[in-house]
Design an enzyme around this catalytic site. Structure first.
Site, PDB file in Angstrom:
ATOM      1  N   GLU A  74       0.845  -1.196   0.000  1.00 35.98           N
ATOM      2  CA  GLU A  74       0.000   0.000   0.000  1.00 35.98           C
ATOM      3  C   GLU A  74       0.877   1.241   0.000  1.00 35.98           C
ATOM      4  O   GLU A  74       1.762   1.396   0.856  1.00 35.98           O
ATOM      5  CB  GLU A  74      -0.867   0.046   1.266  1.00 35.98           C
ATOM      6  CG  GLU A  74      -1.865  -1.093   1.388  1.00 35.98           C
ATOM      7  CD  GLU A  74      -3.209  -0.787   0.724  1.00 35.98           C
ATOM      8  OE1 GLU A  74      -3.335   0.279   0.082  1.00 35.98           O
ATOM      9  OE2 GLU A  74      -4.115  -1.623   0.862  1.00 35.98           O
ATOM     10  N   HIS A 116      -3.980  -2.863  -7.920  1.00 37.51           N
ATOM     11  CA  HIS A 116      -5.265  -3.428  -7.494  1.00 37.51           C
ATOM     12  C   HIS A 116      -6.285  -3.245  -8.617  1.00 37.51           C
ATOM     13  O   HIS A 116      -7.136  -4.105  -8.860  1.00 37.51           O
ATOM     14  CB  HIS A 116      -5.730  -2.716  -6.208  1.00 37.51           C
ATOM     15  CG  HIS A 116      -6.694  -3.506  -5.389  1.00 37.51           C
ATOM     16  ND1 HIS A 116      -7.299  -2.995  -4.267  1.00 37.51           N
ATOM     17  CD2 HIS A 116      -7.172  -4.769  -5.518  1.00 37.51           C
ATOM     18  CE1 HIS A 116      -8.103  -3.933  -3.748  1.00 37.51           C
ATOM     19  NE2 HIS A 116      -8.038  -5.007  -4.491  1.00 37.51           N
ATOM     20  N   ASP A 175      -7.434   1.624  -7.503  1.00 33.48           N
ATOM     21  CA  ASP A 175      -6.160   2.093  -6.964  1.00 33.48           C
ATOM     22  C   ASP A 175      -5.002   1.272  -7.561  1.00 33.48           C
ATOM     23  O   ASP A 175      -5.212   0.128  -7.958  1.00 33.48           O
ATOM     24  CB  ASP A 175      -6.156   2.008  -5.422  1.00 33.48           C
ATOM     25  CG  ASP A 175      -6.378   0.590  -4.888  1.00 33.48           C
ATOM     26  OD1 ASP A 175      -7.382  -0.054  -5.258  1.00 33.48           O
ATOM     27  OD2 ASP A 175      -5.538   0.122  -4.101  1.00 33.48           O
TER      28      ASP A 175
END
Ligand SMILES: [Zn+2]
Length: 197
Positions: free
Chosen positions: A128, A164, A174
């Protein structure tokens, strides 16, 4: 006989088990076992910020450790009872956090598929980036991500890097259009690894 003693100036190993030693470790309870004899061959890149578009707080750590206060912000209420994680988080300044051992299955991709294989969490590493779909990302984030990719390629049979948005195109968007895939490809300088964009 050689004397037995501490090795002089032994280099610090990059990995300890599935934990990258360059990362600050924050254990998440949100993980499970990977299926037996799974080759970890995909990296999934995400973006997240809590609240969305606000950077520098500790909402991401709280979410991934099930400690986010649903009443601390109106947006957090919808995340109540959500159980998610990623292996790594890269903050806006490039700081690297690790929440789940790479040997384990983190809960980042959800319903997803890559090249005909469903359930990307089984065989991927989730990273992330602190950010927002539509926003750009910071130079230290690209540099850190490229370094993490190189460390991963050195340890696992990584064959591809996808967003993603590429593994769950109906549901997820994203890291989004503000993420510069060409810049990452150039910085990472990996041969034999496919980039989804
Ligand atoms: Zn995502």
């Amino acid at each position: 006989m050689k004397p037995i003693g501490p090795a002089a100036a032994a280099p610090r190993p990059a990995w300890r088990g599935g934990w990258l030693q360059a990362a600050r470790r924050i254990d998440s309870p949100n993980y499970g076992a990977r299926p037996a004899s799974t080759a970890i061959d995909l990296v999934v890149v995400h973006s997240i910020s809590l609240p969305p578009g606000e950077y520098g707080g500790d909402g991401i750590e709280q979410l991934f450790t099930n400690r986010l206060d649903p009443q601390a912000h109106p947006y957090f209420e919808r995340l109540r009872d959500l159980r998610v994680s990623a292996h790594f988080v890269i903050r806006r300044d490039g700081a690297l956090l690790q929440f789940v051992s790479c040997a384990k299955r983190a809960w980042h991709a959800g319903a997803s598929a890559w090249q005909g294989r469903a359930g990307c969490n089984d065989f991927s590493i989730g990273i992330e980036l602190e950010g927002l779909e539509g926003d750009t990302f910071e130079a230290p984030q690209y540099e850190r991500l490229a370094a993490v990719l190189n460390a991963l390629v050195g340890r696992y049979p990584i064959r591809a890097v996808a967003g993603h948005e590429h593994v769950a195109p109906q549901r997820k968007h994203d890291p989004g259009a503000g993420f510069d895939w060409a810049r990452l490809r150039q910085l990472a300088s990996l041969t034999g690894v496919e980039f989804a964009a």
